[in-house]
Scaffold this active site. Sequence first.
Site, PDB file in Angstrom:
ATOM      1  N   ASP A  38       0.855  -1.199   0.000  1.00 37.56           N
ATOM      2  CA  ASP A  38       0.000   0.000   0.000  1.00 37.56           C
ATOM      3  C   ASP A  38       0.879   1.233   0.000  1.00 37.56           C
ATOM      4  O   ASP A  38       2.037   1.184   0.406  1.00 37.56           O
ATOM      5  CB  ASP A  38      -0.913   0.029   1.232  1.00 37.56           C
ATOM      6  N   ASP A  64       3.864   2.617  -4.547  1.00 38.23           N
ATOM      7  CA  ASP A  64       2.854   3.326  -5.347  1.00 38.23           C
ATOM      8  C   ASP A  64       2.640   2.476  -6.593  1.00 38.23           C
ATOM      9  O   ASP A  64       3.523   2.407  -7.460  1.00 38.23           O
ATOM     10  CB  ASP A  64       3.358   4.729  -5.714  1.00 38.23           C
ATOM     11  N   ASN A  91      -5.650  -5.118  -6.031  1.00 42.45           N
ATOM     12  CA  ASN A  91      -6.865  -4.515  -5.507  1.00 42.45           C
ATOM     13  C   ASN A  91      -6.777  -3.008  -5.333  1.00 42.45           C
ATOM     14  O   ASN A  91      -7.793  -2.325  -5.320  1.00 42.45           O
ATOM     15  CB  ASN A  91      -7.154  -5.209  -4.156  1.00 42.45           C
ATOM     16  N   TYR A 157     -13.652   6.115 -14.108  1.00 42.33           N
ATOM     17  CA  TYR A 157     -13.630   4.918 -13.255  1.00 42.33           C
ATOM     18  C   TYR A 157     -14.139   3.712 -14.059  1.00 42.33           C
ATOM     19  O   TYR A 157     -13.529   2.629 -14.021  1.00 42.33           O
ATOM     20  CB  TYR A 157     -14.511   5.173 -12.023  1.00 42.33           C
ATOM     21  N   THR A 192     -16.637   0.677   2.529  1.00 41.44           N
ATOM     22  CA  THR A 192     -15.225   1.035   2.689  1.00 41.44           C
ATOM     23  C   THR A 192     -15.076   2.556   2.536  1.00 41.44           C
ATOM     24  O   THR A 192     -16.016   3.229   2.069  1.00 41.44           O
ATOM     25  CB  THR A 192     -14.329   0.378   1.607  1.00 41.44           C
TER      26      THR A 192
HETATM   27  P1  NAD Z   1     -10.176   1.803   0.072  1.00 45.10           P
HETATM   28  O1  NAD Z   1      -9.974   3.247  -0.229  1.00 45.10           O
HETATM   29  O2  NAD Z   1     -10.527   1.406   1.460  1.00 45.10           O
HETATM   30  O3  NAD Z   1      -8.881   0.940  -0.333  1.00 45.10           O
HETATM   31  C1  NAD Z   1      -8.024   1.268  -1.380  1.00 45.10           C
HETATM   32  C2  NAD Z   1      -6.598   1.038  -0.912  1.00 45.10           C
HETATM   33  O4  NAD Z   1      -5.733   1.224  -2.037  1.00 45.10           O
HETATM   34  C3  NAD Z   1      -6.167   2.041   0.167  1.00 45.10           C
HETATM   35  O5  NAD Z   1      -5.531   1.355   1.224  1.00 45.10           O
HETATM   36  C4  NAD Z   1      -5.206   2.955  -0.567  1.00 45.10           C
HETATM   37  O6  NAD Z   1      -4.202   3.527   0.278  1.00 45.10           O
HETATM   38  C5  NAD Z   1      -4.625   2.015  -1.604  1.00 45.10           C
HETATM   39  N1  NAD Z   1      -4.075   2.739  -2.750  1.00 45.10           N
HETATM   40  C6  NAD Z   1      -4.675   3.709  -3.473  1.00 45.10           C
HETATM   41  N2  NAD Z   1      -3.840   4.142  -4.422  1.00 45.10           N
HETATM   42  C7  NAD Z   1      -2.681   3.441  -4.292  1.00 45.10           C
HETATM   43  C8  NAD Z   1      -1.450   3.447  -4.977  1.00 45.10           C
HETATM   44  N3  NAD Z   1      -1.221   4.300  -5.998  1.00 45.10           N
HETATM   45  N4  NAD Z   1      -0.493   2.591  -4.599  1.00 45.10           N
HETATM   46  C9  NAD Z   1      -0.698   1.735  -3.564  1.00 45.10           C
HETATM   47  N5  NAD Z   1      -1.845   1.697  -2.863  1.00 45.10           N
HETATM   48  C10 NAD Z   1      -2.827   2.540  -3.234  1.00 45.10           C
HETATM   49  O7  NAD Z   1     -11.305   1.314  -0.925  1.00 45.10           O
HETATM   50  P2  NAD Z   1     -11.853  -0.155  -1.297  1.00 45.10           P
HETATM   51  O8  NAD Z   1     -13.285   0.015  -1.522  1.00 45.10           O
HETATM   52  O9  NAD Z   1     -11.370  -1.180  -0.361  1.00 45.10           O
HETATM   53  O10 NAD Z   1     -11.165  -0.334  -2.720  1.00 45.10           O
HETATM   54  C11 NAD Z   1     -10.407  -1.467  -3.087  1.00 45.10           C
HETATM   55  C12 NAD Z   1     -10.687  -1.786  -4.542  1.00 45.10           C
HETATM   56  O11 NAD Z   1     -12.051  -2.190  -4.663  1.00 45.10           O
HETATM   57  C13 NAD Z   1     -10.521  -0.614  -5.509  1.00 45.10           C
HETATM   58  O12 NAD Z   1      -9.877  -1.067  -6.684  1.00 45.10           O
HETATM   59  C14 NAD Z   1     -11.952  -0.205  -5.808  1.00 45.10           C
HETATM   60  O13 NAD Z   1     -12.061   0.420  -7.055  1.00 45.10           O
HETATM   61  C15 NAD Z   1     -12.637  -1.557  -5.768  1.00 45.10           C
HETATM   62  N6  NAD Z   1     -14.085  -1.530  -5.577  1.00 45.10           N
HETATM   63  C16 NAD Z   1     -14.633  -0.972  -4.458  1.00 45.10           C
HETATM   64  C17 NAD Z   1     -16.022  -0.971  -4.303  1.00 45.10           C
HETATM   65  C18 NAD Z   1     -16.696  -0.382  -3.086  1.00 45.10           C
HETATM   66  O14 NAD Z   1     -17.915  -0.156  -3.121  1.00 45.10           O
HETATM   67  N7  NAD Z   1     -15.998  -0.143  -1.993  1.00 45.10           N
HETATM   68  C19 NAD Z   1     -16.822  -1.538  -5.301  1.00 45.10           C
HETATM   69  C20 NAD Z   1     -16.230  -2.105  -6.432  1.00 45.10           C
HETATM   70  C21 NAD Z   1     -14.845  -2.102  -6.553  1.00 45.10           C
END
Ligand code: NAD
Length: 252
Positions: A38, A64, A91, A157, A192
Amino acid sequence: MSNELQGKRVVVTGAATGIGRASALRLLEAGARVALWDRNAAALGDTVRDAGSRRSAAVPIEVDVSKADSVREAFIRTLDQLGGVDSAFNNAGIGAPTTPIETIDEADYDAVLGVNLKGVWLCMREQIRHFKAHGGGVIVNNASVAGLVALPMQAAYGAAKHGVVGLTKVAAVEGAAFAVRVNAICPGAVQTPILAHLEKVGIDQAALSAMSPQNRIADPREIAEVVLFLLSDASSFITGAAVPVDGGWSAQ
Ligand code: NAD
C-alpha cells in the site's frame, strides 16, 4: 482456522484499508504468508496488528502501484522477504469525482486510469514474469460492477474497470499454457472509505443499497471470501472470468 492457502505466498495491493485489508486478513487466516502492499504505510500497521496471531506472516511493503519503479522495487523486496510469490490480489484503487463525461478534469482522468488500470498492469507484469519462470501462479484483479455495466457520472472509473476486465481476459488466455490463472471480481457497493467520493455528491447509503436487488451494501469480508476461493485450488478450472459480487446489481 481454514488452511486453503497453507504455505502460499500472496501479494495483496491496497491492503491498508477496505477490501484489501479484509482480504489480506482472510488469506492470512487461511494459512498464507501475505505481502501487504500500500502507499499508506501508517495504515498498513493496523492491518498487521489486526492479523493477531498471524502477524508474523504479514509483511508490510510501501509502494505506489501507478509507478513502474516502485512496483519493481516492491516486488524485489517481496521476493526477498517471502522467498517467492505464488499468487496476487491486485486490488489497490482510488475513487473518481462524480461528474458528466464532458466535464472530467484531465488530471483526474489520468490519476484514476494511472492507479486503477495501469497500476494493475504494472503489478501483473512483475507477477506474470515471475510465475512463468516458476511453474505458474494465480491472480485476482479487483475490477467493479462498473467494469460490467455503466455507472453514470463515473466514466473514467468505468473505463479503468472495464479495462481491468480486458487485461484479465487477455492475461488468462496468454497464461493458460503456463499454469497461470487470472480472474477479476466485480463488486457492487462495499462498505469502505472509497464510498466517501459518492457520498460527497449526495449518493448516500440508501441510494447505493437500492442499486442491488438485495438492497444493501456488502461487508468487505463478503468480498474476501470470493478472493480466497478464486486464489485457492477450489477454483482450478476458472480463468478469464469477471465474477460479479454485487447482490444482483449487474443482473438487472
Ligand atoms: P479503500 O480506499 O478502502 O482501499 C483502497 C486502498 O488502495 C487504500 O488502502 C489505498 O491507500 C490504496 N491505494 C490507493 N492508491 C494506491 C497506490 N497508488 N499505490 C498503492 N496503494 C494505493 O477502498 P476499497 O473500496 O477497499 O477499494 C479497493 C478496490 O475495490 C478498488 O480497486 C476499488 O475500485 C474496488 N471496488 C470498491 C467498491 C466499493 O464499493 N468499496 C466496489 C467495487 C470495486
